[in-house]
Design a protein around this motif. Structure first.
Motif, PDB file in Angstrom:
ATOM      1  N   GLY A 143      -9.588   3.327   3.932  1.00 57.21           N
ATOM      2  CA  GLY A 143      -8.638   2.472   3.442  1.00 57.21           C
ATOM      3  C   GLY A 143      -7.337   3.082   2.766  1.00 57.21           C
ATOM      4  O   GLY A 143      -6.062   2.633   3.101  1.00 57.21           O
ATOM      5  N   GLN A 144      -7.271   4.303   2.263  1.00 57.42           N
ATOM      6  CA  GLN A 144      -6.226   5.145   1.862  1.00 57.42           C
ATOM      7  C   GLN A 144      -5.551   5.401   2.862  1.00 57.42           C
ATOM      8  O   GLN A 144      -3.970   5.602   2.676  1.00 57.42           O
ATOM      9  N   VAL A 145      -6.213   5.977   3.930  1.00 58.80           N
ATOM     10  CA  VAL A 145      -5.289   6.519   5.247  1.00 58.80           C
ATOM     11  C   VAL A 145      -4.460   5.513   5.929  1.00 58.80           C
ATOM     12  O   VAL A 145      -3.285   5.558   6.218  1.00 58.80           O
ATOM     13  N   LYS A 146      -5.220   3.898   5.812  1.00 56.89           N
ATOM     14  CA  LYS A 146      -4.583   3.083   6.410  1.00 56.89           C
ATOM     15  C   LYS A 146      -3.407   2.685   5.506  1.00 56.89           C
ATOM     16  O   LYS A 146      -2.330   2.158   5.999  1.00 56.89           O
ATOM     17  N   ALA A 147      -3.438   2.736   4.197  1.00 58.88           N
ATOM     18  CA  ALA A 147      -2.286   2.361   3.522  1.00 58.88           C
ATOM     19  C   ALA A 147      -1.218   3.187   3.396  1.00 58.88           C
ATOM     20  O   ALA A 147      -0.137   2.820   3.541  1.00 58.88           O
TER      21      ALA A 147
END
Length: 403
Positions: A143-147
Motif C-alpha cells: 500500500g505504501q509503494v502504491k501511494a
C-alpha cells in the motif's frame, strides 16, 4: 506454552545445528520464483532465515518472543515488497518453515518421533502466526509503494500536463513512470464527470494499450497512435499508426475519434511530442464538458463553444452587438431563423437544408436573408458564417448559464 521433554531436547539440538538447517532451507527457497540470487543476495536470504528459524525454535522452547517474532516477520514482508518478490513466492517460502522445523526435530530425535505428536499444533500455531505477520507486513508496504507511485505519477503529471515544460529529462521520467511511449503522436481522452466510473474499462475495450490515468479526480487516457484499436475498420498497425507524416497522422486522428465516438468523453487533436501533450490535455478537458451520453465531443464540432469560453466577455459583447435587433423578433420567428441558418451552414446547400427541414428552397433562402438583414452577418458568406457560429454559441451559453 507447555513444552514436552522430547520437544525441548529436539529444540536444543536444532539450535545447535541452526546454521546447517538454515543452509538446507535456503537451498530449497532458491528454487522458488522470485528468489533467484539476482533479486535477493545469498547473505540476505541466509540471515533472514537464520533469524526467523531461531526465533521460532526459541519460542517453541518456551521463551516469550511473540512480539519480537511478529515485528521481525512484518519487516520481512515489507522488505520483500521493495525487492520485488511476488507475494505467492514469499508465502510459499514462509510455509516451508513448518516442514523444515518438523523434519529437523524428527531427525534429531531418532526413535522418538511419536513423542512429538502432541506438539504438532504448537508448531503449526507458531508458523501460522509468522506467516500472518509476514503477509500483513507485505500488504502494508504494498500500500505504501502504491501511494508513493501515485504520488510520483501525480507530480510528473502536473509538471507534464499543467506546466508545459519542455524538458527532455522530465519526458524520459514521465514516459517510464506513466508507461507511455516516449515518441508520439498522442491523443488524449478525458472523461465527462458523469462518466468517470467506467471510463478506463470503456477506453481500454477499444484501445487495449491506452494508458488510463487520474489527476486531481479527473479520469483521462493517453493513446499513442492507433495500434491495437479494436472494432474500427481500417485501423492501422504499430508501424503506420506511429508515422509522422501529416496524412497518416490525420487518418489516425479520425480513427481515434471514431473509436471513441460513443463514449461521453472529450477527445483532443494529436500531440506530436510529450512537450505538446499539455495543450491537448487542456483541450480534451474543456471538450469533455460538452460531451453527452453516447456521444464524444471533438474540436471540429465544438470549436465555437471553446472560442466563446476562451474569449470570455469579448464573445459575449460580439453576440450582444450582432443579435441586438434580432432579439426584438418574436421568439418563434427567432427559432425558425436560427434553425434554418444552422442547418444550412452544416452543408452549405439551401436545397439540402430544405430537404432536412421539409420546406421549399426559397423558404430557406428567405430565412437566411432575413437573418442577414437583422444580424448584419450573412450565413452564405464563409467569414460571416464562422462568426455566426461563435455568436450563436455565445448566445446559447448565456441562455444555459455557461461562462
Amino acid at each position: 506454552m507447555t513444552v514436552s521433554p522430547a520437544l525441548r531436547r529436539g529444540i536444543r539440538s536444532c539450535l545447535a545445528d541452526l546454521d546447517e538447517i538454515t543452509t538446507l532451507y535456503v537451498s530449497q527457497v532458491r528454487t522458488l520464483t522470485g528468489y533467484v540470487e539476482s533479486v535477493i543476495a545469498e547473505r540476505d536470504v541466509h540471515s533472514t532465515a537464520f533469524t526467523t528459524l531461531g526465533l521460532m525454535f526459541r519460542q517453541l522452547g518456551g521463551e516469550r518472543l511473540e512480539d519480537e517474532l511478529r515485528a521481525h516477520s512484518r519487516a520481512i514482508g515489507r522488505k520483500r515488497v521493495r525487492q520485488g518478490v511476488p507475494l505467492e513466492s514469499l508465502l510459499r517460502a514462509v510455509r516451508m518453515d513448518f516442514r523444515f522445523i518438523w523434519q529437523a526435530l524428527n531427525d534429531r530425535l531418532p526413535g522418538e518421533a511419536d513423542r512429538l505428536s502432541d506438539d504438532v499444533v504448537a508448531i503449526w500455531e507458531v508458523v501460522e502466526a509468522h506467516t500472518t505477520s509476514v503477509q500483513s507486513g507485505y500488504m502494508l508496504e504494498l500500500g505504501q509503494v502504491k501511494a508513493e507511485l501515485e504520488q510520483e505519477q501525480a507530480f510528473l503529471l502536473r509538471r507534464l500536463l499543467r506546466g508545459g515544460v519542455d524538458d527532455s529529462q522530465l519526458h524520459v521520467q514521465a514516459a517510464e513512470a506513466l508507461e507511455i511511449p516516449l515518441t508520439g503522436p498522442y491523443w488524449v481522452a478525458v472523461a465527462h464527470q458523469d462518466a468517470a466510473a467506467g471510463f478506463a474499462a470503456d477506453v481500454q475495450d477499444v484501445f487495449p494499450a491506452a494508458v488510463c490515468l487520474r489527476l486531481d479526480g479527473v479520469e483521462f487516457a493517453v493513446i499513442a497512435g492507433t495500434s491495437g484499436v479494436s472494432g474500427v475498420a481500417g485501423s492501422s498497425g504499430p508501424s503506420s499508426s506511429s508515422s509522422s507524416s501529416s496524412g497518416r497522422s490525420g487518418s489516425s486522428g479520425v480513427l481515434v475519434q471514431l473509436a471513441l465516438a460513443d463514449l461521453q468523453v472529450g477527445v483532443s487533436q494529436s500531440a506530436a511530442t510529450l512537450s505538446s501533450l499539455s495543450e491537448m490535455w487542456q483541450l480534451a478537458s474543456e471538450l469533455a464538458e460538452f460531451a453527452v451520453p453516447g456521444r464524444a465531443a471533438v474540436l471540429a464540432q465544438h470549436w465555437p463553444s471553446l472560442v466563446v469560453r476562451r474569449l470570455g466577455p469579448v464573445a459575449s459583447s460580439l453576440a450582444a452587438d450582432a443579435l441586438r435587433d434580432f432579439a426584438l423578433l418574436p421568439s418563434s420567428e427567432r427559432d425558425l431563423l436560427v434553425e434554418a441558418v444552422e442547418v444550412y451552414m452544416a452543408s452549405g446547400s439551401a436545397s439540402k437544408a430544405a430537404g432536412v427541414l421539409f420546406c421549399h428552397r426559397n423558404t430557406i433562402m428567405n430565412r437566411l436573408a432575413k437573418f442577414a438583414s437583422v444580424a448584419g452577418l450573412d450565413p452564405t458568406v464563409p467569414d460571416d458564417a464562422a462568426t455566426i457560429k461563435v455568436v450563436l454559441a455565445a448566445a446559447r451559453g448565456a441562455e444555459e448559464g455557461r461562462p
